[in-house]
Design an enzyme around this catalytic site. Structure first.
Site, short mmCIF file in Angstrom:
data_model
loop_
_atom_site.label_atom_id
_atom_site.label_comp_id
_atom_site.label_asym_id
_atom_site.label_seq_id
_atom_site.Cartn_x
_atom_site.Cartn_y
_atom_site.Cartn_z
N LYS A 107 0.80 -1.22 0.00
CA LYS A 107 0.00 0.00 0.00
C LYS A 107 0.84 1.28 0.00
O LYS A 107 0.30 2.37 -0.20
CB LYS A 107 -0.96 -0.01 1.19
CG LYS A 107 -1.96 -1.14 1.08
CD LYS A 107 -2.99 -1.10 2.17
CE LYS A 107 -4.09 -2.12 1.93
NZ LYS A 107 -3.70 -3.48 2.41
C1 LIG Z 1 -4.48 -4.51 2.07
C2 LIG Z 1 -3.82 -5.82 2.00
C3 LIG Z 1 -4.34 -6.86 1.21
C4 LIG Z 1 -5.65 -6.72 0.49
O1 LIG Z 1 -5.59 -5.81 -0.59
P1 LIG Z 1 -6.95 -5.28 -1.25
O2 LIG Z 1 -6.52 -4.33 -2.29
O3 LIG Z 1 -7.73 -4.63 -0.16
O4 LIG Z 1 -7.64 -6.48 -1.79
C5 LIG Z 1 -3.63 -8.04 1.13
N1 LIG Z 1 -2.49 -8.22 1.81
C6 LIG Z 1 -1.96 -7.25 2.58
C7 LIG Z 1 -0.71 -7.54 3.33
C8 LIG Z 1 -2.59 -6.02 2.70
O5 LIG Z 1 -2.06 -5.08 3.46
#
Ligand SMILES: *Cc1c(COP(=O)(O)O)cnc(C)c1O
Length: 427
Positions: A107
């Site tokens: 993210k």
């Molecule tokens: C946020 C997150 C996800 C999920 O991603 P989405 O885009 O919400 O489907 C998967 N793994 C980790 C480690 C995350 O931080």
């Protein structure tokens, strides 16, 4: 580029407004009016481009002329400031490591891109913007880091008490400055619901925006990973299958956008934990969101994935067409732990629980001889230290990024209902 609300009751709006508002007034999330495939030449010659150039090509139509080219290129350069290595774990499977950024989860890319877009749009504005964000774990840290010290921007992070890992909690509660953490007595969906309610509350006079993947500036840059992986794997001459550990389905939806832009991707697997709303939908055609359940892959503990509506839109709400290029499978914590052990035993690779769920998705899909599978390793194992060290005979070294926050003091405000959030925002 203009965007429309997927509830179709608010007027279309610019990139800038969509970024600043987050969510349309009708509570719908935004979707681009047009998606124009990139030139075949560009895709065929992708190995001749740097990651910064690729990212620019992928995103430019979605920004249009609302950020000058030079500035957009600077934003990309600042966003893509670390590597995205592919690590082979089987003959036909590799892990795409998205965790080499400042908070060690994928993210970081979306958060850094969005923070800079917002800072650009808000420069010279007297009024402060408040970024409200609900987190199941990793968003909070990435957003806190991406927005730390941003002028004219306050960040309020809501997280479910006791349901994020220790490292995650430290990352979002210890930075101070313009970042405030609210510790919510509830699950992730409660946090998400409180955020959505605040957006509609006319009593709140602050300018609010969202930094969840509903925000187009958080969501769209996630397309980049798929291009970077394709660039590396083109030489294998195999068809690519991506398995994406999915919670809110923003990451996988960005992958499908990359496919729409012409990137040759054979198939997507949305791999989930027992929060199985989408896998069930693919089986019986009934979309039945449920309260989220806690698992060891907590960043995916989402019962009502907010981006799934974008995926449906990409396939004109045609379930059969969707199923031809998209599968979704759900896995238990027990299967996840077994798989972490198996991957480690076979190759010595330490997968975090989310990556392991991604790997499981590829196994269940069943790769054919002419296919190569990539699972997205969405977080560094250190972010789920307890689970990883309980499951595998390893001691995870603490990287510098984490060492910086782990001994800092947690500061959070307790919130048990929407009224507590409102009281805070009215101050
Ligand atoms: C946020 C997150 C996800 C999920 O991603 P989405 O885009 O919400 O489907 C998967 N793994 C980790 C480690 C995350 O931080």
């Amino acid at each position: 580029m203009n965007y429309y609300s997927l509830h179709h009751k608010s007027p279309n709006t610019s990139f800038k407004n969509a970024v600043i508002q987050g969510l349309a007034k009708d509570r719908g999330i935004y979707f681009p009016e047009n998606i124009t495939p990139l030139s075949k030449d560009f895709i065929a010659n992708i190995t001749g481009y740097t990651n910064h150039e690729i990212a620019y090509e992928a995103i430019k139509q979605f920004v249009g002329d609302e950020i000058p080219t030079k500035k957009l290129k600077e934003i990309i350069k600042e966003t893509i400031s670390f590597d995205f290595p592919l690590v082979k774990v089987d003959d036909n499977i590799a892990s795409l490591e998205l965790f080499h950024g400042p908070t060690m989860a994928f993210k970081d890319v979306g958060a850094k891109f969005m923070a800079q877009c917002l800072a650009y749009f808000n420069k010279g504005n007297e009024e402060e913007v408040t970024v409200l964000v609900a987190t199941s774990g990793d968003t909070g840290g990435a957003v806190a880091n991406g927005f730390l010290g941003a002028k004219g921007v306050n960040v309020v992070i809501l997280y479910p008490s006791g349901k994020v890992s220790n490292v995650q909690e430290k990352q979002l509660t210890t930075l101070g400055q313009n970042i405030t953490a609210l510790e919510v007595d509830g699950v992730f969906d409660d946090c998400q619901e409180m955020v959505k309610t605040a957006f509609l509350d006319e009593d709140i006079k602050r300018t609010l925006t969202s930094a969840n993947s509903i925000n187009i500036a958080r969501w769209l840059p996630q397309m980049f990973y798929f291009f970077f992986a394709y660039k590396e794997l083109q030489k294998t001459n195999k068809e690519l299958v991506f398995s994406v550990p999915s919670g809110n389905f923003g990451n996988i939806c960005a992958g499908i956008m990359a496919q729409k832009l012409g990137l040759p991707i054979k198939h997507f697997v949305a791999s989930t934990n027992i929060n199985d709303t989408v896998p069930n939908y693919l089986v019986d055609g009934v979309y039945n969101p449920k309260p989220s359940k806690a698992t060891i892959s907590n960043a995916m503990d989402v019962g009502n994935p907010s981006n799934f509506i974008r995926i449906r839109e990409l396939f004109n709400n045609d379930l059969e067409v969707l199923k031809s290029t998209f599968s979704s499978y759900s896995f238990s914590d027990e299967e996840t732990r077994e798989t972490m052990k198996k991957i480690y035993g076979d190759s010595g690779y330490v997968a975090d629980p989310h990556g392991a769920v991604g790997y499981l998705g590829l196994k269940k899909y069943g790769l054919k001889a002419n296919e190569f599978g990539v699972f997205l390793e969405t977080a560094h194992p250190v972010k789920f230290l307890d689970v990883v060290e309980e499951t595998l005979p390893v001691k995870v070294a603490i990287p510098a990024q984490i060492q910086k926050v782990i001994n800092n003091k947690k500061v959070a405000i307790k919130a048990s209902s929407y009224e507590d959030l409102k009281a805070f925002l009215m101050k």
